[in-house]
Design a protein around this motif. Structure first.
Motif, PDB file in Angstrom:
ATOM      1  N   PHE A  76       0.787  -1.131   0.087  1.00 49.60           N
ATOM      2  CA  PHE A  76      -0.232   0.002   0.107  1.00 49.60           C
ATOM      3  C   PHE A  76       0.908   1.369  -0.010  1.00 49.60           C
ATOM      4  CE2 PHE A  76      -2.586  -3.346   2.170  1.00 49.60           C
ATOM      5  CZ  PHE A  76      -3.982  -3.263   1.041  1.00 49.60           C
ATOM      6  N   SER A  77       0.469   2.380  -0.650  1.00 50.28           N
ATOM      7  CA  SER A  77       1.417   3.472  -0.955  1.00 50.28           C
ATOM      8  C   SER A  77       0.878   4.576  -0.068  1.00 50.28           C
ATOM      9  CB  SER A  77       1.624   3.690  -2.276  1.00 50.28           C
ATOM     10  OG  SER A  77       0.973   4.858  -2.813  1.00 50.28           O
ATOM     11  N   ASP A  78       1.264   5.500   0.423  1.00 51.42           N
ATOM     12  CA  ASP A  78       0.603   6.651   1.046  1.00 51.42           C
ATOM     13  C   ASP A  78       0.608   7.715   0.039  1.00 51.42           C
ATOM     14  OD1 ASP A  78       3.327   7.043   0.994  1.00 51.42           O
ATOM     15  OD2 ASP A  78       3.572   7.077   3.392  1.00 51.42           O
ATOM     16  N   VAL A  79       0.943   7.519  -1.252  1.00 51.88           N
ATOM     17  CA  VAL A  79       1.005   8.637  -2.294  1.00 51.88           C
ATOM     18  C   VAL A  79      -0.608   9.238  -2.551  1.00 51.88           C
ATOM     19  CG1 VAL A  79       2.659   7.994  -3.748  1.00 51.88           C
ATOM     20  CG2 VAL A  79       0.505   7.355  -4.351  1.00 51.88           C
ATOM     21  N   PRO A  80      -0.585  10.597  -2.419  1.00 53.80           N
ATOM     22  CA  PRO A  80      -2.227  11.062  -2.732  1.00 53.80           C
ATOM     23  C   PRO A  80      -2.863  10.783  -3.823  1.00 53.80           C
ATOM     24  CG  PRO A  80      -0.420  13.024  -2.426  1.00 53.80           C
ATOM     25  CD  PRO A  80       0.206  11.739  -2.651  1.00 53.80           C
ATOM     26  N   ARG A  81      -4.012  10.547  -3.895  1.00 52.10           N
ATOM     27  CA  ARG A  81      -4.771   9.999  -4.965  1.00 52.10           C
ATOM     28  C   ARG A  81      -5.749  10.968  -5.612  1.00 52.10           C
ATOM     29  NH1 ARG A  81      -9.600   5.450  -4.392  1.00 52.10           N
ATOM     30  NH2 ARG A  81     -10.403   5.743  -6.420  1.00 52.10           N
ATOM     31  N   LEU A  82      -5.403  11.522  -6.641  1.00 53.10           N
ATOM     32  CA  LEU A  82      -5.960  12.777  -7.433  1.00 53.10           C
ATOM     33  C   LEU A  82      -7.218  12.604  -7.889  1.00 53.10           C
ATOM     34  CD1 LEU A  82      -2.738  14.109  -9.097  1.00 53.10           C
ATOM     35  CD2 LEU A  82      -3.324  14.266  -6.712  1.00 53.10           C
ATOM     36  N   MET A  83      -8.065  13.384  -7.661  1.00 49.10           N
ATOM     37  CA  MET A  83      -9.558  13.254  -8.398  1.00 49.10           C
ATOM     38  C   MET A  83      -9.273  14.180  -9.601  1.00 49.10           C
ATOM     39  SD  MET A  83     -11.537  11.633  -6.456  1.00 49.10           S
ATOM     40  CE  MET A  83     -13.157  12.159  -6.629  1.00 49.10           C
ATOM     41  N   GLY A  84     -10.361  13.920 -10.343  1.00 46.38           N
ATOM     42  CA  GLY A  84     -10.510  14.893 -11.481  1.00 46.38           C
ATOM     43  C   GLY A  84     -10.654  16.253 -11.292  1.00 46.38           C
TER      44      GLY A  84
ATOM     45  N   GLU B 232      -1.341  25.889 -20.279  1.00 48.38           N
ATOM     46  CA  GLU B 232      -2.551  24.733 -20.020  1.00 48.38           C
ATOM     47  C   GLU B 232      -2.754  24.221 -18.901  1.00 48.38           C
ATOM     48  OE1 GLU B 232      -0.367  22.365 -23.417  1.00 48.38           O
ATOM     49  OE2 GLU B 232      -2.298  22.070 -24.195  1.00 48.38           O
ATOM     50  N   ILE B 233      -1.752  24.043 -18.148  1.00 50.29           N
ATOM     51  CA  ILE B 233      -1.999  23.574 -16.812  1.00 50.29           C
ATOM     52  C   ILE B 233      -2.551  24.701 -16.009  1.00 50.29           C
ATOM     53  CG2 ILE B 233      -0.651  22.921 -14.449  1.00 50.29           C
ATOM     54  CD1 ILE B 233       1.612  21.884 -16.059  1.00 50.29           C
ATOM     55  N   TRP B 234      -2.180  25.916 -16.084  1.00 51.66           N
ATOM     56  CA  TRP B 234      -2.867  27.037 -15.515  1.00 51.66           C
ATOM     57  C   TRP B 234      -4.218  27.042 -15.836  1.00 51.66           C
ATOM     58  CZ3 TRP B 234      -3.673  29.558 -11.522  1.00 51.66           C
ATOM     59  CH2 TRP B 234      -4.579  30.706 -11.459  1.00 51.66           C
ATOM     60  N   ALA B 235      -4.480  27.176 -17.356  1.00 50.73           N
ATOM     61  CA  ALA B 235      -6.009  27.064 -17.496  1.00 50.73           C
ATOM     62  C   ALA B 235      -6.863  26.122 -16.931  1.00 50.73           C
ATOM     63  CB  ALA B 235      -5.929  27.070 -19.391  1.00 50.73           C
ATOM     64  N   LYS B 236      -6.231  24.944 -16.865  1.00 53.32           N
ATOM     65  CA  LYS B 236      -7.121  23.814 -16.401  1.00 53.32           C
ATOM     66  C   LYS B 236      -7.413  23.929 -14.829  1.00 53.32           C
ATOM     67  CE  LYS B 236      -6.426  20.310 -19.921  1.00 53.32           C
ATOM     68  NZ  LYS B 236      -5.378  19.189 -20.032  1.00 53.32           N
ATOM     69  N   LEU B 237      -6.302  24.461 -14.214  1.00 48.39           N
ATOM     70  CA  LEU B 237      -6.321  24.399 -12.636  1.00 48.39           C
ATOM     71  C   LEU B 237      -7.118  25.784 -12.466  1.00 48.39           C
ATOM     72  CD1 LEU B 237      -2.761  23.861 -11.518  1.00 48.39           C
ATOM     73  CD2 LEU B 237      -4.822  22.292 -11.029  1.00 48.39           C
ATOM     74  N   SER B 238      -7.271  26.787 -13.380  1.00 47.21           N
ATOM     75  CA  SER B 238      -7.844  28.091 -12.587  1.00 47.21           C
ATOM     76  C   SER B 238      -9.423  27.930 -12.893  1.00 47.21           C
ATOM     77  CB  SER B 238      -7.473  29.159 -13.817  1.00 47.21           C
ATOM     78  OG  SER B 238      -7.863  28.896 -14.895  1.00 47.21           O
ATOM     79  N   THR B 239      -9.877  27.029 -13.815  1.00 45.39           N
ATOM     80  CA  THR B 239     -11.446  26.395 -13.425  1.00 45.39           C
ATOM     81  C   THR B 239     -11.697  25.421 -12.685  1.00 45.39           C
ATOM     82  OG1 THR B 239     -10.910  25.433 -15.547  1.00 45.39           O
ATOM     83  CG2 THR B 239     -11.642  27.845 -15.921  1.00 45.39           C
ATOM     84  N   ALA B 240     -10.623  24.875 -12.127  1.00 45.02           N
ATOM     85  CA  ALA B 240     -11.003  23.438 -11.464  1.00 45.02           C
ATOM     86  C   ALA B 240     -11.785  23.634 -10.014  1.00 45.02           C
ATOM     87  CB  ALA B 240      -9.638  22.799 -10.949  1.00 45.02           C
TER      88      ALA B 240
ATOM     89  N   ASP C  20      -6.986  33.701   4.426  1.00 42.70           N
ATOM     90  CA  ASP C  20      -6.036  34.740   4.093  1.00 42.70           C
ATOM     91  C   ASP C  20      -5.452  34.630   2.632  1.00 42.70           C
ATOM     92  OD1 ASP C  20      -5.720  35.822   6.512  1.00 42.70           O
ATOM     93  OD2 ASP C  20      -4.069  34.795   7.048  1.00 42.70           O
ATOM     94  N   ILE C  21      -5.700  33.631   1.957  1.00 41.50           N
ATOM     95  CA  ILE C  21      -5.595  33.579   0.603  1.00 41.50           C
ATOM     96  C   ILE C  21      -6.670  32.801  -0.176  1.00 41.50           C
ATOM     97  CG2 ILE C  21      -3.003  32.690   0.781  1.00 41.50           C
ATOM     98  CD1 ILE C  21      -4.068  29.819  -0.021  1.00 41.50           C
ATOM     99  N   GLY C  22      -6.788  33.595  -1.568  1.00 37.21           N
ATOM    100  CA  GLY C  22      -7.898  33.099  -2.353  1.00 37.21           C
ATOM    101  C   GLY C  22      -7.623  32.011  -3.228  1.00 37.21           C
ATOM    102  N   CYS C  23      -8.574  31.457  -3.715  1.00 29.55           N
ATOM    103  CA  CYS C  23      -8.443  30.063  -4.445  1.00 29.55           C
ATOM    104  C   CYS C  23      -7.557  30.009  -5.552  1.00 29.55           C
ATOM    105  CB  CYS C  23      -9.709  29.577  -4.810  1.00 29.55           C
ATOM    106  SG  CYS C  23     -10.697  28.814  -3.415  1.00 29.55           S
ATOM    107  N   LEU C  24      -7.525  31.336  -6.202  1.00 29.41           N
ATOM    108  CA  LEU C  24      -6.712  31.672  -7.406  1.00 29.41           C
ATOM    109  C   LEU C  24      -5.095  31.711  -6.593  1.00 29.41           C
ATOM    110  CD1 LEU C  24      -8.572  33.994  -9.828  1.00 29.41           C
ATOM    111  CD2 LEU C  24      -8.129  31.668 -10.335  1.00 29.41           C
ATOM    112  N   ASP C  25      -5.015  32.419  -5.938  1.00 34.84           N
ATOM    113  CA  ASP C  25      -3.664  32.365  -5.240  1.00 34.84           C
ATOM    114  C   ASP C  25      -3.337  30.794  -5.146  1.00 34.84           C
ATOM    115  OD1 ASP C  25      -4.101  35.148  -5.027  1.00 34.84           O
ATOM    116  OD2 ASP C  25      -4.829  34.939  -3.040  1.00 34.84           O
TER     117      ASP C  25
END
Ligand code: SF4
Length: 338
Positions: free
Chosen positions: A191-199, A222-230, A274-279
């Motif tokens: 068993f690994s303790d690596v984080p399991r990423l959701m979509g 492209e990474i930023w474009a996808k993350l910014s709307t996640a 203290d931080i926004g989601c975009l930060d």
């Protein structure tokens, strides 16, 4: 990373033997990278590793045969670029070692129909594939057991959703050993303790089919474009609303890609607003792009030399065939077929 129970089979140097496989999706996303490729690469020093691109498994669902070669090629190259150094492990394509299909057939005779029919993944997949279910999909766990047992793997890295298949492989090994004599180690889960990423929608596992992924081939913009709307924690409607990082997939991705101080910054800043989601996403995008850039560069170098990649595939298959043929020789003697 932690092993459960004994680690079973070991190589001549005393390292536990490991086997795992990855689907030839062609596009490898960051969920595959974190859960499989990078996780496996971290095992190369301590384990005797065999990893494969499972093209025969991929036949069990509808697919375009014209695309298969390129999917296999790209997935293989991406595994190398992502850290699976072929000099430090056996990396190969499943169908290039056809002995697995013979062992699979032999193992059918040690498989209970009832065990197969209880497989949760078969039930889930057949629900989605209505009307297109083939016997290969039903028998998928037997091929998986053949993969593991052919290379006499002592341990298999597993996620929560694969423990049933590994338990099935252990049962098949037990049945074979009881009927024909002690031949196969019963593989243990690792068993690994690596984080399991959701979509990116945070509704289902990251997947190419659901188009909710970041690819290892995505450029920083492209990474930023996808993350910014996640999707994020839905409780953070306004910037001043505090959130719960533990339920936010962006935070899980920070845990996978960011330095510890940035992960802590995200957790604290989220809870206190203290931080926004975009930060938070911007900093993640930078960390992710920094880790993926050298992989992308290496991948481009590899696919510009297709003969070299094919050579690596041939070398991996040759190394595995030696082990596979030895196992099958013993198996044939045990079952009385020569
Ligand atoms: Fe998620 Fe970060 Fe927003 Fe918190 S601040 S909800 S961890 S994106």
């Amino acid at each position: 990373m932690s092993a459960s129970g004994s680690v079973g089979q070991r190589d001549a140097e005393g390292k536990p033997t490991v086997f795992s496989g990855i689907q030839p999706t062609g596009i490898v996303h960051v969920g595959n990278y974190v859960g499989a490729i990078r996780n496996w690469a971290s095992m190369l020093d301590d384990y005797d590793c065999t990893f494969c691109v499972v093209d025969l498994h991929a036949m069990t669902v509808p697919y375009d045969a014209g695309d298969m070669q390129s999917r296999v090629f790209e997935t293989f190259a991406m595994n190398v670029a992502g850290g699976l150094d072929p000099d430090r492990c056996r990396l190969f394509v499943q169908s290039h070692v056809p002995e697995v299909t013979e062992l699979c057939w032999i193992l059918f005779s040690c498989t209970a129909m009832g065990d197969l029919s209880r497989m949760t993944q078969f039930k889930e997949k057949s629900e989605k594939l209505k009307g297109q279910i083939n016997a290969g999909l039903f028998a998928y766990p037997v091929l998986m057991a053949a993969d593991i047992l052919l290379y006499r793997a002592g341990v298999v890295p597993v996620g929560d959703d694969q423990t049933q298949h590994l338990e099935f492989a252990r049962e098949v090994a037990r049945r074979f050993n009881t009927r024909f004599g002690d031949t196969f180690p019963e593989p243990e889960p690792l068993f690994s303790d690596v984080p399991r990423l959701m979509g990116l929608d945070n509704k289902a596992k990251m997947s190419k089919t659901l188009n909710n992924y970041i690819s290892l081939l995505d450029e920083p913009e492209e990474i930023w474009a996808k993350l910014s709307t996640a999707a994020t924690d839905p409780a953070r409607i306004r910037r001043g609303d505090p959130g719960t990082p533990e339920i936010c997939n962006i935070f899980t991705m920070h845990q996978a890609f960011s330095p510890a101080e940035d992960t802590e910054w995200a957790a604290n800043g989220c809870r206190t607003a203290d931080i926004g989601c975009l930060d938070c996403k911007r900093r993640l995008a930078d960390s992710m792009a920094a880790e993926l850039a050298p992989i992308l560069e290496k991948y481009r170098g590899l696919i510009s030399r297709p003969d070299h990649v094919r050579h690596l595939m041939d070398e991996g298959a040759a190394a595995c065939r030696g082990i596979a043929q030895k196992t099958l020789e013993e198996v044939r003697q045990r079952i009385g077929v020569r």
